[in-house]
Write an enzyme that holds these catalytic residues in place. Structure first.
Site, short mmCIF file in Angstrom:
data_model
loop_
_atom_site.label_atom_id
_atom_site.label_comp_id
_atom_site.label_asym_id
_atom_site.label_seq_id
_atom_site.Cartn_x
_atom_site.Cartn_y
_atom_site.Cartn_z
N ARG A 100 44.68 27.90 56.28
CA ARG A 100 45.70 28.92 55.99
C ARG A 100 45.14 30.32 56.26
O ARG A 100 43.97 30.48 56.60
CB ARG A 100 46.17 28.81 54.55
CG ARG A 100 45.09 29.17 53.55
CD ARG A 100 45.59 29.12 52.12
NE ARG A 100 44.82 30.00 51.26
CZ ARG A 100 44.78 29.95 49.95
NH1 ARG A 100 45.49 29.04 49.31
NH2 ARG A 100 44.06 30.81 49.25
N GLY A 101 46.00 31.33 56.06
CA GLY A 101 45.57 32.73 56.10
C GLY A 101 44.91 33.13 57.40
O GLY A 101 45.32 32.74 58.50
N ILE A 102 43.85 33.91 57.26
CA ILE A 102 43.17 34.46 58.44
C ILE A 102 42.54 33.34 59.27
O ILE A 102 42.58 33.37 60.51
CB ILE A 102 42.11 35.49 57.98
CG1 ILE A 102 42.80 36.69 57.30
CG2 ILE A 102 41.27 35.97 59.17
CD1 ILE A 102 41.86 37.71 56.69
N ASP A 150 38.15 22.73 56.20
CA ASP A 150 38.63 23.32 54.94
C ASP A 150 38.36 22.32 53.82
O ASP A 150 37.97 21.18 54.08
CB ASP A 150 40.12 23.69 55.01
CG ASP A 150 40.44 24.91 54.14
OD1 ASP A 150 40.24 24.82 52.91
OD2 ASP A 150 40.86 25.95 54.68
N GLY A 187 36.15 31.92 52.57
CA GLY A 187 35.64 32.86 51.56
C GLY A 187 36.58 32.88 50.38
O GLY A 187 37.74 32.50 50.49
N LYS A 234 36.04 39.99 38.44
CA LYS A 234 35.80 40.24 37.00
C LYS A 234 34.85 41.42 36.90
O LYS A 234 33.94 41.56 37.72
CB LYS A 234 35.07 39.04 36.36
CG LYS A 234 35.92 38.00 35.64
CD LYS A 234 36.54 38.49 34.36
CE LYS A 234 37.42 37.42 33.74
NZ LYS A 234 38.79 37.72 33.58
N ASN A 290 33.95 47.65 45.31
CA ASN A 290 35.26 47.62 44.67
C ASN A 290 35.10 47.22 43.21
O ASN A 290 34.27 46.36 42.90
CB ASN A 290 36.15 46.59 45.40
CG ASN A 290 37.61 46.88 45.21
OD1 ASN A 290 37.99 47.90 44.62
ND2 ASN A 290 38.45 45.99 45.70
N TYR A 305 31.66 39.69 45.08
CA TYR A 305 32.26 39.69 46.42
C TYR A 305 31.60 40.77 47.31
O TYR A 305 31.22 40.51 48.45
CB TYR A 305 33.76 39.95 46.27
CG TYR A 305 34.58 39.78 47.54
CD1 TYR A 305 34.83 38.52 48.07
CD2 TYR A 305 35.14 40.89 48.18
CE1 TYR A 305 35.62 38.37 49.21
CE2 TYR A 305 35.92 40.75 49.31
CZ TYR A 305 36.16 39.49 49.83
OH TYR A 305 36.93 39.35 50.96
P1 NAD Z 1 42.60 32.56 51.95
O1 NAD Z 1 42.26 32.34 50.53
O2 NAD Z 1 44.05 32.65 52.34
O3 NAD Z 1 41.91 31.42 52.87
C1 NAD Z 1 40.56 31.05 52.69
C2 NAD Z 1 40.40 29.60 53.12
O4 NAD Z 1 39.01 29.23 52.90
C3 NAD Z 1 41.26 28.65 52.31
O5 NAD Z 1 41.98 27.78 53.15
C4 NAD Z 1 40.26 27.91 51.45
O6 NAD Z 1 40.65 26.59 51.09
C5 NAD Z 1 39.01 27.93 52.33
N1 NAD Z 1 37.81 27.69 51.55
C6 NAD Z 1 37.46 28.25 50.37
N2 NAD Z 1 36.33 27.70 49.90
C7 NAD Z 1 35.94 26.77 50.80
C8 NAD Z 1 34.87 25.86 50.86
N3 NAD Z 1 33.95 25.79 49.88
N4 NAD Z 1 34.76 25.02 51.91
C9 NAD Z 1 35.69 25.06 52.92
N5 NAD Z 1 36.74 25.90 52.91
C10 NAD Z 1 36.87 26.75 51.86
O7 NAD Z 1 41.81 33.87 52.37
P2 NAD Z 1 42.05 34.86 53.61
O8 NAD Z 1 42.72 36.08 53.10
O9 NAD Z 1 42.61 34.16 54.77
O10 NAD Z 1 40.53 35.30 53.90
C11 NAD Z 1 39.74 34.71 54.91
C12 NAD Z 1 38.42 35.46 54.98
O11 NAD Z 1 38.66 36.86 55.21
C13 NAD Z 1 37.60 35.37 53.69
O12 NAD Z 1 36.23 35.29 54.02
C14 NAD Z 1 37.89 36.68 53.01
O13 NAD Z 1 36.87 37.07 52.14
C15 NAD Z 1 38.00 37.61 54.20
N6 NAD Z 1 38.78 38.83 53.94
C16 NAD Z 1 40.13 38.79 53.67
C17 NAD Z 1 40.82 39.98 53.45
C18 NAD Z 1 42.30 40.01 53.19
O14 NAD Z 1 42.85 41.11 53.03
N7 NAD Z 1 43.00 38.91 53.14
C19 NAD Z 1 40.13 41.20 53.48
C20 NAD Z 1 38.77 41.19 53.75
C21 NAD Z 1 38.10 40.01 53.99
#
Ligand code: NAD
Length: 445
Positions: A215-217, A236, A288, A293, A345, A351
């Site tokens: 999902r997501g990024i 995942d 990630g 907290k 932050n 984080y």
């Molecule tokens: P998200 O929570 O939507 O997706 C993260 C995915 O990682 C999930 O599908 C989750 O199941 C998977 N994951 C978590 N732990 C895992 C593990 N132990 N083993 C395998 N998979 C695992 O997050 P996102 O917003 O898509 O973020 C993706 C990356 O971008 C992350 O590293 C996040 O820190 C970074 N990021 C996001 C943002 C933002 O604004 N969304 C900003 C800065 C950085």
């Protein structure tokens, strides 16, 4: 995960209302059509300071790529590309001022300002090095002036031998793929591997492993790289097995349900890759989590779990992949950091630590990787519209979106496009870079 403010600001009624009340009115950014190959759009005005050394080759390669390049002035509106490499002292900086003072009004909506100069540390002359360093301050300030148009400004600094590898970065920055990369500096050095590839499908025949792909990024990264021709192995957590399988099947990829913190995860990843192909083109360490907290209330579990997923697993997997030599000769490693790792932050000591350490991973491995024909780079996303940011309280979420020069959050595809560029063979001169994909967020800028 829609930005209602952005939608309202661009409705006929909203435009009038926002103008009357004087509210900031961000414009929708032009983005790549995911169903189409990359293409250059808009006329490019190419300027150069006296004695500049990159303008002619840039003219040749962007013209050959089909861009409409002019050297005097834009017919209507377009992009502004300026070779500032010849500016060697304070007095000559007047050429930089003159070019942009004269032409900035012709910059298109979602247009690009790209300035090209020398990497200061590659110069022997201190006066020359100082003014080349000054280009970054110019770019960052100009980006703040043009953000309301959805336009961006970025700086490309050329290191020794980087002139041979300039085409990929310039073509990417001119494309709609760089929509949310703003006020950044990209360093280009001599290519560490072969740069031959199809510009429309640069990843054809290449296998790429993406963690957190359900999902997501991570999903956007997988979809974008598949569009560019890659075969994706999406990883995942086992709890997301079904979503992962559905998404990977849709892009012709493979799924590997696996918790990356499992003790044997690196070996299982390696073995799975080896059953598919003798080489792996790239790994994108995207998985990630956050566990926010205040430090005084943070439990050891909230610290350990996060650091293990965001950092520990990345390092263990890199070690096994590098030991196996799976990635050699043109391979790529991508770290996903965050602007929280740059600015810090409240409530995110865990984080912020882990994401700053990802910047450290990129910095510390870049030299040894280059010696093996591998590049390692990273992205530090700002506010991106995902489930992670949808969970942020309303007021903080609005602030996160508006606190950038582009006045809006980015989309997952904006991060994915930058990674797609890093992974393209044409980016073989781009190594050790950490680019913020944040629309020039004020945080930590
Ligand atoms: P998200 O929570 O939507 O997706 C993260 C995915 O990682 C999930 O599908 C989750 O199941 C998977 N994951 C978590 N732990 C895992 C593990 N132990 N083993 C395998 N998979 C695992 O997050 P996102 O917003 O898509 O973020 C993706 C990356 O971008 C992350 O590293 C996040 O820190 C970074 N990021 C996001 C943002 C933002 O604004 N969304 C900003 C800065 C950085």
């Amino acid at each position: 995960m829609t930005d209602k403010y952005l939608e309202l600001a661009n409705s006929p009624l909203g435009k009038k209302l926002f103008a009357a009340v004087g509210l900031p009115d961000p414009v929708p950014l032009r983005r790549e059509d995911p169903s189409q190959p990359h293409k250059l759009w808009g006329q490019v005005l190419l300027g150069a300071s006296e004695g500049s050394v990159f303008a002619q080759s840039m003219d040749d390669f962007i013209s050959a790529a089909g861009a409409d390049v002019c050297r005097e002035s834009l017919q209507n509106t377009g992009h502004l590309l300026f070779d500032a490499s010849g500016i060697t002292n304070a007095q000559q900086s007047e050429q930089l001022y003159r070019f942009f003072n004269q032409h900035i009004k012709s910059l298109a909506h979602s247009g690009r300002v790209i300035i090209v100069g020398h990497k200061p540390s590659a110069l022997n002359n201190t006066e020359h090095a100082a003014v080349q360093r000054g280009l970054l301050g110019f770019v960052k300030s100009l980006a703040k002036e043009i953000g309301r148009k959805g336009a961006t400004a970025n700086l490309v600094l050329v290191d020794k031998g980087g002139d041979q590898a300039l085409e990929g970065p310039i073509r990417f920055l001119l494309s709609a793929g760089s929509a949310f990369m703003n006020a950044q500096m990209l360093t280009v050095a001599a290519p560490v591997a072969d740069m031959d590839a199809d510009w429309t499908k640069p990843l054809l025949g290449k296998t790429v492993l993406v963690t957190g792909a359900a999902r997501g990024i991570g999903l956007a990264i997988s979809q974008t790289l598949a569009r560019d021709g890659a075969e994706i192995i999406g990883v995942d957590v086992p709890q997301s097995e079904n979503e992962l399988a559905t998404e990977m099947t849709a892009i012709g990829g493979l799924s590997l349900p696996l918790d990356i913190t499992d003790a044997d995860a690196p070996e299982r990843l390696r073995d799975f890759c080896l059953t598919q192909s003798p080489t792996l083109h790239a790994i994108v360490h995207n998985a990630g989590i956050t566990r926010d907290k205040m430090l005084s209330k943070m439990t050891p579990h909230q610290w350990d779990l996060l650091v293990q997923i965001n950092l520990g697993a990345v390092q263990s997997i890199n070690k096994v992949l590098l030991d196996t030599e799976l990635l050699d000769n043109g391979g790529k490693i991508i770290g996903v950091a965050s602007i929280s790792g740059i600015a810090g932050n409240v409530g995110q000591t865990n984080y912020g630590f882990s994401k700053a350490a990802i910047i450290g991973v990129v910095e510390s491995l870049s030299e040894s990787c280059a010696a093996r024909g591998i590049t390692i780079n990273g992205v530090a996303p700002g506010f991106i519209e995902t489930q992670m940011t949808a969970a942020i309280p309303f007021v903080t979420r609005q602030m996160g979106r508006r606190l950038s020069s582009l006045g809006q959050g980015g989309l997952p595809i904006d991060v994915a496009e930058v990674i797609g560029f890093y992974l393209s063979p044409q980016a073989a001169g781009v190594n050790g870079n950490m680019v913020r994909v944040c629309g020039q967020s004020l945080l930590g800028a």
